[in-house]
Design a protein around this motif. Structure first.
Motif, PDB file in Angstrom:
ATOM      1  N   ILE A  92       5.386  -9.170   3.234  1.00 40.02           N
ATOM      2  CA  ILE A  92       6.058  -8.433   4.434  1.00 40.02           C
ATOM      3  C   ILE A  92       6.367  -9.710   5.262  1.00 40.02           C
ATOM      4  CG2 ILE A  92       5.699  -7.082   6.579  1.00 40.02           C
ATOM      5  CD1 ILE A  92       3.428  -5.514   4.860  1.00 40.02           C
ATOM      6  N   ASP A  93       7.748  -9.708   5.743  1.00 39.52           N
ATOM      7  CA  ASP A  93       8.207 -10.551   6.606  1.00 39.52           C
ATOM      8  C   ASP A  93       8.628  -9.951   7.774  1.00 39.52           C
ATOM      9  OD1 ASP A  93       9.326 -12.881   7.939  1.00 39.52           O
ATOM     10  OD2 ASP A  93      10.694 -13.158   6.287  1.00 39.52           O
ATOM     11  N   TRP A  94       8.038 -10.182   9.064  1.00 37.89           N
ATOM     12  CA  TRP A  94       8.317  -9.457  10.223  1.00 37.89           C
ATOM     13  C   TRP A  94       8.542 -10.343  11.382  1.00 37.89           C
ATOM     14  CZ3 TRP A  94       4.114  -5.916  12.741  1.00 37.89           C
ATOM     15  CH2 TRP A  94       4.604  -5.204  13.808  1.00 37.89           C
ATOM     16  N   ARG A  95       9.668 -10.037  11.835  1.00 37.90           N
ATOM     17  CA  ARG A  95      10.179 -11.034  13.164  1.00 37.90           C
ATOM     18  C   ARG A  95      10.516 -10.073  14.056  1.00 37.90           C
ATOM     19  NH1 ARG A  95      12.450 -16.238  11.747  1.00 37.90           N
ATOM     20  NH2 ARG A  95      12.309 -16.445   9.464  1.00 37.90           N
ATOM     21  N   ALA A  96      10.306 -10.341  15.434  1.00 39.30           N
ATOM     22  CA  ALA A  96      10.545  -9.500  16.598  1.00 39.30           C
ATOM     23  C   ALA A  96      10.474 -10.209  17.725  1.00 39.30           C
ATOM     24  CB  ALA A  96       9.653  -8.192  16.619  1.00 39.30           C
ATOM     25  N   GLU A  97      11.149  -9.582  18.947  1.00 42.78           N
ATOM     26  CA  GLU A  97      11.105 -10.166  20.101  1.00 42.78           C
ATOM     27  C   GLU A  97      10.516  -8.929  21.013  1.00 42.78           C
ATOM     28  OE1 GLU A  97      15.256 -11.038  20.178  1.00 42.78           O
ATOM     29  OE2 GLU A  97      14.762 -13.095  20.098  1.00 42.78           O
ATOM     30  N   ILE A  98       9.878  -9.146  21.974  1.00 40.38           N
ATOM     31  CA  ILE A  98       9.399  -8.212  22.814  1.00 40.38           C
ATOM     32  C   ILE A  98       9.916  -8.422  24.212  1.00 40.38           C
ATOM     33  CG2 ILE A  98       7.121  -7.438  24.003  1.00 40.38           C
ATOM     34  CD1 ILE A  98       5.770  -8.716  21.497  1.00 40.38           C
ATOM     35  N   GLY A  99      10.461  -7.402  24.802  1.00 42.02           N
ATOM     36  CA  GLY A  99      11.330  -7.623  26.119  1.00 42.02           C
ATOM     37  C   GLY A  99      10.863  -6.426  27.117  1.00 42.02           C
ATOM     38  N   ASP A 100      11.674  -6.337  28.072  1.00 43.51           N
ATOM     39  CA  ASP A 100      11.573  -5.278  29.130  1.00 43.51           C
ATOM     40  C   ASP A 100      12.755  -4.128  28.758  1.00 43.51           C
ATOM     41  OD1 ASP A 100      11.683  -3.665  31.467  1.00 43.51           O
ATOM     42  OD2 ASP A 100      11.520  -5.588  32.745  1.00 43.51           O
TER      43      ASP A 100
ATOM     44  N   ALA B 186       8.781 -12.552  24.777  1.00 42.68           N
ATOM     45  CA  ALA B 186       8.009 -13.211  23.679  1.00 42.68           C
ATOM     46  C   ALA B 186       8.711 -12.956  22.402  1.00 42.68           C
ATOM     47  CB  ALA B 186       6.530 -12.384  23.625  1.00 42.68           C
ATOM     48  N   SER B 187       8.370 -13.579  21.376  1.00 42.46           N
ATOM     49  CA  SER B 187       8.679 -13.352  20.189  1.00 42.46           C
ATOM     50  C   SER B 187       7.544 -13.814  19.005  1.00 42.46           C
ATOM     51  CB  SER B 187      10.023 -14.349  19.912  1.00 42.46           C
ATOM     52  OG  SER B 187      10.005 -15.278  19.746  1.00 42.46           O
ATOM     53  N   PHE B 188       7.834 -13.096  17.793  1.00 44.23           N
ATOM     54  CA  PHE B 188       6.918 -13.693  16.905  1.00 44.23           C
ATOM     55  C   PHE B 188       7.570 -13.484  15.480  1.00 44.23           C
ATOM     56  CE2 PHE B 188       5.957  -8.962  17.333  1.00 44.23           C
ATOM     57  CZ  PHE B 188       6.018  -8.490  15.954  1.00 44.23           C
ATOM     58  N   HIS B 189       6.784 -14.051  14.473  1.00 42.69           N
ATOM     59  CA  HIS B 189       7.179 -14.048  13.245  1.00 42.69           C
ATOM     60  C   HIS B 189       5.774 -14.034  12.484  1.00 42.69           C
ATOM     61  CE1 HIS B 189       9.263 -15.985   9.609  1.00 42.69           C
ATOM     62  NE2 HIS B 189       9.155 -14.831   9.282  1.00 42.69           N
ATOM     63  N   ALA B 190       5.520 -12.911  11.725  1.00 45.17           N
ATOM     64  CA  ALA B 190       4.327 -12.724  10.799  1.00 45.17           C
ATOM     65  C   ALA B 190       4.868 -12.612   9.441  1.00 45.17           C
ATOM     66  CB  ALA B 190       3.731 -11.716  11.210  1.00 45.17           C
ATOM     67  N   LYS B 191       4.083 -13.445   8.489  1.00 46.24           N
ATOM     68  CA  LYS B 191       4.393 -13.547   6.989  1.00 46.24           C
ATOM     69  C   LYS B 191       3.080 -13.028   6.350  1.00 46.24           C
ATOM     70  CE  LYS B 191       8.076 -16.628   6.124  1.00 46.24           C
ATOM     71  NZ  LYS B 191       8.754 -17.794   5.318  1.00 46.24           N
ATOM     72  N   LEU B 192       3.206 -11.908   5.674  1.00 51.10           N
ATOM     73  CA  LEU B 192       2.062 -11.372   4.945  1.00 51.10           C
ATOM     74  C   LEU B 192       2.188 -11.380   3.500  1.00 51.10           C
ATOM     75  CD1 LEU B 192       1.215  -8.287   7.169  1.00 51.10           C
ATOM     76  CD2 LEU B 192       0.277 -10.491   7.296  1.00 51.10           C
ATOM     77  N   THR B 193       1.243 -12.003   2.811  1.00 55.61           N
ATOM     78  CA  THR B 193       1.358 -11.573   1.347  1.00 55.61           C
ATOM     79  C   THR B 193       0.310 -11.070   0.697  1.00 55.61           C
ATOM     80  OG1 THR B 193       0.424 -13.994   1.092  1.00 55.61           O
ATOM     81  CG2 THR B 193       2.661 -13.984   0.952  1.00 55.61           C
ATOM     82  N   ALA B 194       0.242 -10.505  -0.544  1.00 58.06           N
ATOM     83  CA  ALA B 194      -0.742  -9.556  -1.082  1.00 58.06           C
ATOM     84  C   ALA B 194      -1.093  -8.584  -0.204  1.00 58.06           C
ATOM     85  CB  ALA B 194      -1.965 -10.272  -1.501  1.00 58.06           C
ATOM     86  N   ALA B 195      -0.129  -7.774   0.407  1.00 55.07           N
ATOM     87  CA  ALA B 195      -0.514  -6.737   1.434  1.00 55.07           C
ATOM     88  C   ALA B 195      -0.514  -5.432   0.718  1.00 55.07           C
ATOM     89  CB  ALA B 195       0.342  -6.738   2.600  1.00 55.07           C
ATOM     90  N   THR B 196      -1.330  -4.760   0.910  1.00 57.88           N
ATOM     91  CA  THR B 196      -1.333  -3.068   0.255  1.00 57.88           C
ATOM     92  C   THR B 196      -0.505  -2.333   1.327  1.00 57.88           C
ATOM     93  OG1 THR B 196      -3.188  -2.443   1.482  1.00 57.88           O
ATOM     94  CG2 THR B 196      -3.722  -3.480  -0.782  1.00 57.88           C
ATOM     95  N   PHE B 197       0.408  -1.450   0.714  1.00 58.36           N
ATOM     96  CA  PHE B 197       1.331  -0.773   1.667  1.00 58.36           C
ATOM     97  C   PHE B 197       1.572   0.654   0.883  1.00 58.36           C
ATOM     98  CE2 PHE B 197       5.885   0.144   2.762  1.00 58.36           C
ATOM     99  CZ  PHE B 197       5.573   0.087   4.099  1.00 58.36           C
ATOM    100  N   ASP B 198       1.156   1.665   1.680  1.00 61.17           N
ATOM    101  CA  ASP B 198       1.414   3.073   1.197  1.00 61.17           C
ATOM    102  C   ASP B 198       2.596   3.862   1.899  1.00 61.17           C
ATOM    103  OD1 ASP B 198       0.647   5.163   0.014  1.00 61.17           O
ATOM    104  OD2 ASP B 198      -0.479   5.985   1.623  1.00 61.17           O
ATOM    105  N   GLY B 199       3.436   2.744   2.190  1.00 58.93           N
ATOM    106  CA  GLY B 199       5.020   3.614   2.695  1.00 58.93           C
ATOM    107  C   GLY B 199       4.739   3.670   4.225  1.00 58.93           C
ATOM    108  N   ILE B 200       5.945   4.061   4.960  1.00 56.82           N
ATOM    109  CA  ILE B 200       6.108   4.372   6.127  1.00 56.82           C
ATOM    110  C   ILE B 200       5.872   5.966   6.245  1.00 56.82           C
ATOM    111  CG2 ILE B 200       7.618   4.087   8.149  1.00 56.82           C
ATOM    112  CD1 ILE B 200       8.774   1.608   6.850  1.00 56.82           C
ATOM    113  N   HIS B 201       5.096   6.274   7.266  1.00 50.44           N
ATOM    114  CA  HIS B 201       4.699   7.717   7.270  1.00 50.44           C
ATOM    115  C   HIS B 201       5.546   8.276   8.401  1.00 50.44           C
ATOM    116  CE1 HIS B 201       1.423   7.803   4.253  1.00 50.44           C
ATOM    117  NE2 HIS B 201       1.658   6.428   4.382  1.00 50.44           N
ATOM    118  N   PHE B 202       5.679   9.705   8.125  1.00 54.28           N
ATOM    119  CA  PHE B 202       6.531  10.596   9.208  1.00 54.28           C
ATOM    120  C   PHE B 202       5.898  11.905   9.237  1.00 54.28           C
ATOM    121  CE2 PHE B 202       9.600   7.505   8.142  1.00 54.28           C
ATOM    122  CZ  PHE B 202      10.124   6.851   9.212  1.00 54.28           C
ATOM    123  N   ALA B 203       5.923  12.520  10.357  1.00 54.78           N
ATOM    124  CA  ALA B 203       5.427  13.866  10.449  1.00 54.78           C
ATOM    125  C   ALA B 203       5.875  14.926   9.441  1.00 54.78           C
ATOM    126  CB  ALA B 203       5.637  14.328  11.748  1.00 54.78           C
TER     127      ALA B 203
END
Length: 89
Positions: free
Chosen positions: A14-22, A31-48
């Motif tokens: 998972i490669d996640w880049r984001a900026e946080i603002g008003d 603020a901004s961030f960049h997170a890189k995750l490896t070997a992450a388990t992932f069950d999908g993006i869930h919706f109602a």
């Protein structure tokens, strides 16, 4: 955000880049961030439950790279969008 299945493994990168603002001041990021995750388990993006595939893709488009390539999967009490080449449970 990019979510990619690791070759020959049941985990994801998972490669996640984001900026946080008003919200009141567009393009005013404090603020901004960049997170890189490896070997992450992932069950999908869930919706109602009751969310259509089109609605799920529309909501994901703002946050997920290649949202239109995700697969729609109905679950017991929800629906999920799974990255390409992911098996359903």
């Amino acid at each position: 955000m990019t979510i990619r299945r690791q070759p020959k493994k049941p985990t994801f990168k998972i490669d996640w880049r984001a900026e946080i603002g008003d919200f009141d001041e567009p393009n005013d990021y404090f603020a901004s961030f960049h997170a890189k995750l490896t070997a992450a388990t992932f069950d999908g993006i869930h919706f109602a439950a009751g969310t259509t595939q089109r609605d799920a893709v529309d909501q994901m488009t703002y946050y997920v790279h290649d949202a239109d390539k995700y697969r729609f999967c109905k679950r017991k009490d929800a629906v999920a969008m799974l990255p390409p080449a992911t098996r359903t449970k």
